[in-house]
Motif scaffolding. Structure first.
Motif, PDB file in Angstrom:
ATOM      1  N   GLU C 428       0.862  -1.226   0.059  1.00 29.45           N
ATOM      2  CA  GLU C 428      -0.062   0.055  -0.144  1.00 29.45           C
ATOM      3  C   GLU C 428       0.904   1.249   0.006  1.00 29.45           C
ATOM      4  O   GLU C 428       0.472   2.284  -0.774  1.00 29.45           O
ATOM      5  N   GLN C 429       1.950   1.273   0.783  1.00 26.62           N
ATOM      6  CA  GLN C 429       2.953   2.271   1.044  1.00 26.62           C
ATOM      7  C   GLN C 429       3.421   2.744  -0.615  1.00 26.62           C
ATOM      8  O   GLN C 429       3.393   3.705  -0.984  1.00 26.62           O
ATOM      9  N   PHE C 431       2.228   1.649  -3.669  1.00 22.30           N
ATOM     10  CA  PHE C 431       0.960   2.082  -4.334  1.00 22.30           C
ATOM     11  C   PHE C 431       1.027   3.693  -4.247  1.00 22.30           C
ATOM     12  O   PHE C 431       0.576   4.368  -5.168  1.00 22.30           O
ATOM     13  N   TYR C 432       0.890   4.064  -2.966  1.00 27.12           N
ATOM     14  CA  TYR C 432       0.566   5.340  -2.629  1.00 27.12           C
ATOM     15  C   TYR C 432       1.804   6.134  -3.216  1.00 27.12           C
ATOM     16  O   TYR C 432       1.383   7.377  -4.018  1.00 27.12           O
ATOM     17  N   CYS C 433       2.903   5.819  -3.142  1.00 22.15           N
ATOM     18  CA  CYS C 433       4.287   6.880  -3.714  1.00 22.15           C
ATOM     19  C   CYS C 433       3.969   6.644  -5.180  1.00 22.15           C
ATOM     20  O   CYS C 433       4.169   7.552  -5.889  1.00 22.15           O
ATOM     21  N   ASN C 434       3.707   5.399  -5.649  1.00 19.91           N
ATOM     22  CA  ASN C 434       3.514   5.330  -7.332  1.00 19.91           C
ATOM     23  C   ASN C 434       2.379   6.389  -7.710  1.00 19.91           C
ATOM     24  O   ASN C 434       2.788   6.674  -8.654  1.00 19.91           O
ATOM     25  N   GLN C 435       1.590   6.348  -7.038  1.00 19.10           N
ATOM     26  CA  GLN C 435       0.070   6.982  -7.580  1.00 19.10           C
ATOM     27  C   GLN C 435       0.712   8.471  -7.458  1.00 19.10           C
ATOM     28  O   GLN C 435      -0.019   9.315  -8.069  1.00 19.10           O
ATOM     29  N   ARG C 436       1.507   8.798  -6.699  1.00 21.01           N
ATOM     30  CA  ARG C 436       2.106  10.258  -6.607  1.00 21.01           C
ATOM     31  C   ARG C 436       3.133  10.497  -7.831  1.00 21.01           C
ATOM     32  O   ARG C 436       3.854  11.534  -7.762  1.00 21.01           O
ATOM     33  N   GLY C 437       3.375   9.514  -8.511  1.00 25.76           N
ATOM     34  CA  GLY C 437       4.321   9.681  -9.541  1.00 25.76           C
ATOM     35  C   GLY C 437       5.806   9.184  -9.490  1.00 25.76           C
ATOM     36  O   GLY C 437       6.845   9.500 -10.214  1.00 25.76           O
ATOM     37  N   LEU C 438       5.936   8.669  -8.112  1.00 28.53           N
ATOM     38  CA  LEU C 438       7.325   8.189  -8.052  1.00 28.53           C
ATOM     39  C   LEU C 438       7.442   6.617  -8.589  1.00 28.53           C
ATOM     40  O   LEU C 438       6.737   5.879  -8.321  1.00 28.53           O
ATOM     41  N   ASN C 439       8.541   6.239  -9.137  1.00 28.59           N
ATOM     42  CA  ASN C 439       8.759   5.038  -9.626  1.00 28.59           C
ATOM     43  C   ASN C 439       9.201   4.001  -8.440  1.00 28.59           C
ATOM     44  O   ASN C 439       9.510   4.520  -7.345  1.00 28.59           O
ATOM     45  N   GLN C 440       9.333   2.973  -8.752  1.00 25.04           N
ATOM     46  CA  GLN C 440       9.500   1.648  -7.730  1.00 25.04           C
ATOM     47  C   GLN C 440      10.799   2.350  -6.898  1.00 25.04           C
ATOM     48  O   GLN C 440      10.704   2.061  -5.722  1.00 25.04           O
ATOM     49  N   GLU C 442      12.284   4.882  -6.869  1.00 23.23           N
ATOM     50  CA  GLU C 442      12.387   6.116  -6.033  1.00 23.23           C
ATOM     51  C   GLU C 442      11.651   6.189  -4.717  1.00 23.23           C
ATOM     52  O   GLU C 442      11.770   6.506  -3.821  1.00 23.23           O
ATOM     53  N   ILE C 447      11.027   5.647   0.943  1.00 20.36           N
ATOM     54  CA  ILE C 447      10.510   5.251   2.292  1.00 20.36           C
ATOM     55  C   ILE C 447      11.642   4.600   3.308  1.00 20.36           C
ATOM     56  O   ILE C 447      11.618   4.733   4.310  1.00 20.36           O
TER      57      ILE C 447
END
Lengths: 413, 244, 480
Positions: C428-429, C431-440, C442, C447
């Protein structure tokens, strides 16, 4: 060691054993001879040098006794508390009483030749395998729950001195059965080494509640090893009340073999004078969705020494494990010592594991607060210690036994 | 800008979305209402690319097949999901997270990344517009935030990232009336000819503050009825049962 | 492979993996009295120093390698190593940086360690150790004015024998344990720092260690003395070329803080970790120990351990002075087949002594990460306090995390608190970061940096930025 060899031969001679059984004992005997009593160079005994403790407390330790079994001292029995009984008197079973139960549902075996179930995990278990003179296995049949608790009394008499006695019990809980067990020490003897091994096989959906009580002050040296195997959706609740013996080490090895099984180990170490007690646990999470919980409270007075070594192992298969351990110790006098080694070894990533350990004195602010409300210093301390211990006792889920143990500890509410 | 045709989604072999159709044009605000378990959150997860679903059907977003894009690529192209339960990430400063996120989006779009000072200026401006307590930005991301603070934080992120399609997943849940007002004001301030919204909600309450152009009723994985904003009121009065 | 993938691929390579082609002077291969005499002779050491080394060597013959650690390693052939290797051009030590072999300067430039005048801009005094010798110490003049001694160990033995004699081996005795004793016999160079009474060192002091030559062990020895009321912050960085043999690094570091003095020691350890399959890499077996000798003294260790095939070290504090303070902040990241067994010992002897341990272990790939620590409160250490927090983060289920704290409390007025947790980066963490545009990558880096924040904060600014990047790079390819 010469004494040991002579005594071993006497033990073998005195028991009617099969050839296989004798070979098994010889193998175990040699394993013990090769290692001897563990000393502090052995990692597991780092904080308790048993070799040294035995040699400084017991002169000329013997490994064989031919004492006549006398009358059982009934003052040890817990009265006004209906229960089933197994009585070990100086290491020999003197009475088995399951009068509260359906005897087709509780099977008893005491054939020494069938006693080969303990793996040789350490020299003391090997010693037990080699020398044990009396044995009992209790099997609770499928779907049966005992009507009353079972108390295993471990009574020793005054005549017993400087002797090693070995106790061995196996408990098998078949599917969906349950047992409440109290292991109670009744020490009337001095300066002996008492070596207890118990195995528990807990099948699917079965529940074991195991309360281990060493409450009467005595000068014996004790080691207790419990090996617990848990199958799917089974529960093992353990409570240790460790306060009586000069030295006591309770070791519990618990294998959570299948999913949804859970283990609880709670306990109290409450010591005075130069007592030295240790609780050591190994919780092995070997399947997913297993749970373990441990809470150990120690109160140390005078020159006492308390130890908690707890290990949680999580196999890479055991995803979604939930493991917790907490040890708290109160050091109430300047010559006390508390040592701890709370250990985690984890190979799965989707787990929740944590441990905590604290040791220190009573909170001065809390004492001040209570005194400002009119309590004496002594009253304040007693109240705080009471509360400190109550926390662990409250984990006992059987209300009747909880009250019994509260009385033994002297906890007031 | 967004066309959804016959969208189906399965998780653990259970079909949640069962052929959903929807079209959103630039500047439009769509509301999706439905009872618990109707597939509302699945829709927002599938549109933003969350893993674990087996998806079929067509979703076209600015003439591209949306379903083939990675989660962060969708974010780079202007899809923003305001989470129903925003995640706590210990140790990560909210400001740093926002800056990293904004610059990742800017970089992907070939725009100049903001330096620390430019970024701070932007955040300050947006935070004051949203009446958002700036102190929160120096705290760890969502850690120890109240429910309302978490939701406000989502809206702040939305207004900073300036997305083309914002999906608000039950943003109103757990908000008191004051927080609801602030959140809605934030959404309304972001409305423009280019930006579209998909508001997912269980209750009509939020729609009193954010007036949708269209309301769709989602039941059992399908849109069973669509209409104007008056449909929301009708649902409030008659309940979902009247439609199922 | 698209451009982004290529970029990531490039970063995955060990950035410091180049080797420099420089002619070396070496001691004969192997470990014996002759080699020790060779080292002592080439360094023009006084006789007392040679005697000390030989005493250590005698002791070493009776010692066995310890084997209680979790990461096991193949037997080291101590006779197959070179114990001294120095760039040829150092035979006649250059008088100034201008006389240094340009290839050496080039090496340090590639590493991002400016030895020349531009160093002035960074305000960090650097001592660079290349294989076995210290090649350059910057800012000497400026430090001299305040009476601060910052030089190579070899120089200190010649120029400041009274200080070296007094303190060398006073925290890590000759007889301590196998690797420490080995170091005492064959140590080559390292840094020496003395801060006089009441002086606050005006800049960060830094040593940069690099192993270049093949089949070479690096055995440096560092000694830092903070006299009454002084303060110093010291940084240490390490790199080595990529080689498919394992190289041994067995350093000793001793710190001494007198009354009211404070030493802050930071390490960013990025020795070559070996390749993805665990071939090659440095064995980093280091003994670091600080003595808070005076009252109100303080020693603080901060370490970011991302490199080495095996890291095995316990930077420790002996809190002897009343009211003294010991701190240990650690990040240990293991990926691929790396192994780490690290932690600290806090020995409370004085009254009102305090210690704090913050350890963050991160394990990915097939790696194994162990925190091992001891908090020992002696009978007379009234009102001693310890707080320990050990957190582990696992990425995948092929790696392991192990927490082994030993707690010994013999004083009833003291207080020990220990906490440990194990967690993972949740889907989930991410997914949240990916959804804000960060790749895996990053997202993981962000985190994990958050997870390590309490430790990263302890590093001096210049190091913190480098360390944050390192945290991200070391974990690349571990998720997804």
């Amino acid at each position: 060691m010469e004494q040991l060899k002579v005594d071993f031969d006497k033990v073998i001679e005195s028991l009617k054993l099969s050839r296989e059984s004798i070979n098994f004992r010889k193998k175990n005997f040699n394993q013990f001879i090769n290692n001897g009593f563990p000393n502090k160079r052995v990692e597991d005994w780092k904080f308790s040098d048993l070799n040294q403790i035995i040699s400084s407390n017991i002169e000329n330790l013997r490994f064989y006794t031919d004492l006549e079994l006398g009358e059982t001292d009934e003052s040890t029995f817990i009265d006004k508390f209906a229960h089933n009984k197994i009585i070990f008197l100086n290491g020999i079973i003197s009475k088995v009483d399951f009068s509260f139960e359906d005897d087709s549902k509780v099977l008893i075996t005491n054939d020494l030749n069938q006693n080969e179930t303990s793996k040789e995990v350490n020299p003391l278990v090997s010693l037990n395998n080699a020398l044990v003179a009396s044995y009992i296995r209790v099997t609770v049949k499928e779907n049966y729950s005992l009507n009353k608790p079972l108390i295993i009394y471990n009574i020793t008499t005054k005549k017993l001195k400087s002797t090693t006695i070995n106790l061995k019990t196996d408990i098998v809980l078949e599917k969906n059965s349950s047992l409440k067990l109290i292991n109670l020490c009744g020490d009337n003897s001095e300066n002996n080494f008492i070596n207890i091994v118990q195995n528990f096989d807990i099948s699917q959906d079965a529940i074991l509640k195991n309360y281990k009580i060493d409450h009467k002050k005595n000068s014996n040296i004790k080691y207790s090893y419990n090996n617990i195997n848990l199958e799917k959706n089974s529960i093992s609740e353990n409570f240790i009340f460790s306060t009586g013996s000069k030295f006591m080490k309770n070791e519990i090895n618990c294998n959570l073999n299948d999913k949804y099984s859970s283990a609880f180990i709670n306990g109290i170490i409450n010591l005075t004078n130069s007592q030295h007690h240790e609780i050591k646990t190994n919780i092995n999470h070997l399947a997913e969705n297993t749970k373990s919980y441990q809470l150990i409270k120690s109160v140390l007075n005078d020159n006492a020494k308390g130890i908690y070594q707890g290990k949680i192992y999580v196999d890479s298969k055991a995803q979604k494990t939930n493991g917790y351990q907490l040890s708290k110790a109160l050091l109430l006098s300047e010559n006390t010592e508390f040592d701890g080694k709370p250990e985690l070894e984890i190979y799965a990533d989707d787990v929740k594991c944590s441990h905590g350990a604290t040791s220190g004195n009573l909170d001065e602010d809390a004492i001040f607060y209570l005194m400002s409300r009119g309590l004496s210093n002594q009253q304040s301390k007693e109240l705080l210690i009471n509360g400190f211990l109550l926390d662990a006792v409250e984990k006992i889920t059987d209300i009747e036994i909880k009250d019994l143990i509260k009385k033994m500890i002297g906890i007031v509410e | 800008m967004l066309q959804i045709k016959d969208l189906k989604a399965k998780i653990d072999n259970k079909e949640i979305l069962k052929g959903l159709n929807l079209e959103i044009k630039p500047g439009e605000v769509h509301a999706i209402m439905g009872p618990n378990g109707s597939g509302k959150s699945t829709l927002s997860n599938v549109l933003s690319g969350k893993k674990g679903y087996t998806v079929s059907g067509d979703v076209t977003y600015f003439n591209e097949n949306l379903l083939e894009l990675e989660i962060e690529e969708r974010a780079h192209k202007g899809i923003f999901l305001a989470f129903q339960y925003p995640l706590e990430i210990p140790g990560v400063n909210t400001n740093i997270f926002l800056k990293t996120s904004l610059n990742a989006v800017k970089k992907a779009n070939g725009e100049k990344e903001l330096d620390a000072i430019e970024f701070l200026k932007l955040v300050k401006k947006k935070a004051s517009e949203l009446k958002f307590d700036e102190n929160i930005l120096s705290r760890q991301l969502n850690v120890g935030f109240s429910g309302g603070e978490k939701k406000k934080n989502e809206i702040l992120q939305m207004s900073i990232l300036n997305p083309k399609l914002s999906i608000l997943d039950e943003t109103d849940s757990g908000l008191d009336i004051d927080a609801l007002k602030i959140v809605s004001d934030g959404v309304n301030a972001s409305r423009s000819k280019e930006s579209s919204f998909l508001i997912i909600t269980h209750y009509q309450r939020l729609l009193e503050y954010i007036k949708p152009d269209f309301v769709h009723v989602l039941i059992n994985g399908q849109i069973v009825k669509s209409g104007g904003s008056e449909l929301a009121l009708e649902l409030e009065n008659k309940g979902y049962e009247s439609l199922s | 492979m698209d451009a982004r993938e290529k970029e990531i691929e490039k970063l995955k390579d060990y950035k410091y993996g180049f080797s420099t082609d420089i002619e070396n002077t070496r001691a004969p291969k192997g470990l014996n009295e002759e080699v020790i005499k060779f080292i002592s002779n080439i360094k023009k050491e006084p006789k007392w120093m040679l005697d000390w080394r030989l005493k250590a060597f005698e002791r070493l013959k009776q010692l066995k390698e310890p084997n209680w650690q979790k990461p096991k390693y193949p037997k080291i052939d101590y006779q197959g190593l070179y114990y001294y290797s120095a760039p040829k051009s150092m035979d006649d030590k250059p008088k100034s940086l201008d006389e240094l072999d340009p290839k050496l300067l080039e090496t340090y430039k590639k590493l991002g360690i400016p030895l020349q005048e531009q160093a002035r801009l960074n305000g960090i005094a650097v001592d660079a150790v290349f294989d076995s010798v210290s090649v350059a110490t910057t800012f000497k003049g400026e430090l001299n004015k305040k009476g601060i001694i910052f030089c190579s160990m070899s120089e200190a033995i010649r120029e400041h024998p009274e200080l070296v004699k007094k303190y060398l081996g006073s925290v890590i005795p000759l007889t301590d344990h196998y690797f420490a004793t080995l170091n005492s016999a064959v140590f080559t160079d390292g840094s020496f720092v003395y801060i006089p009474e009441g002086v606050r060192c005006p800049m960060e002091l830094s040593t940069y260690f690099r192993i270049n030559a093949t089949e070479t062990g690096q055995f440096e020895r560092t000694l830092i003395i903070a006299d009454k009321g002084s303060y110093v912050s010291y940084l240490e960085g390490c790199t080595a070329p990529m080689r498919d043999e394992n190289q041994l690094h067995a350093a000793n570091v001793e710190l001494i803080a007198l009354d009211d003095a404070e030493i802050k020691y930071s390490t960013v350890q990025n020795w070559y970790p070996g390749d993805k399959d665990g071939v090659g890499g440095i064995y980093n077996f280091v003994t670091k120990r600080g003595l808070c000798k005076g009252k109100n003294s303080k020693i603080s260790w901060t370490q970011v351990e991302t490199g080495s095939a095996i890291t095995w070290k316990y930077p420790s504090c002996i809190l002897k002075g009343d009211n003294s303070v010991g701190e240990f902040y650690s990040i240990a990241i293991t990926n691929n087949h790396q192994k780490a067994d690290t932690g600290t010992k806090m020995i409370h002897l004085g009254k009102n002594t305090k210690s704090k341990i913050i350890s963050k272990g991160i394990s990915a790939g097939f790696a194994d990460n162990t925190y091992r620590g001891l908090v020992d409160i002696a009978r007379n250490a009234d009102n001693a306090r310890n707080f320990t927090q050990c957190d582990s983060l696992l990425m995948g289920n092929k790696c392991g995390a192990h927490t082994v704290p030993y707690i010994k409390n013999k004083n009833s007025s003291s207080n020990i608190e220990h906490e440990a947790t194990t967690s993972k980066i949740s889907e989930e963490q991410l997914f949240y970061c990916n959804q804000r545009g960060l790749n895996q990558e990053e997202a993981v880096s962000l985190i994990v940096n958050g997870f390590c924040k309490e430790v990263l904060q302890q590093l001096p600014m210049e190091f913190a930025v480098e360390a944050q990047k390192l945290v991200g790079i070391s974990l690349e390819g571990s998720v997804g």
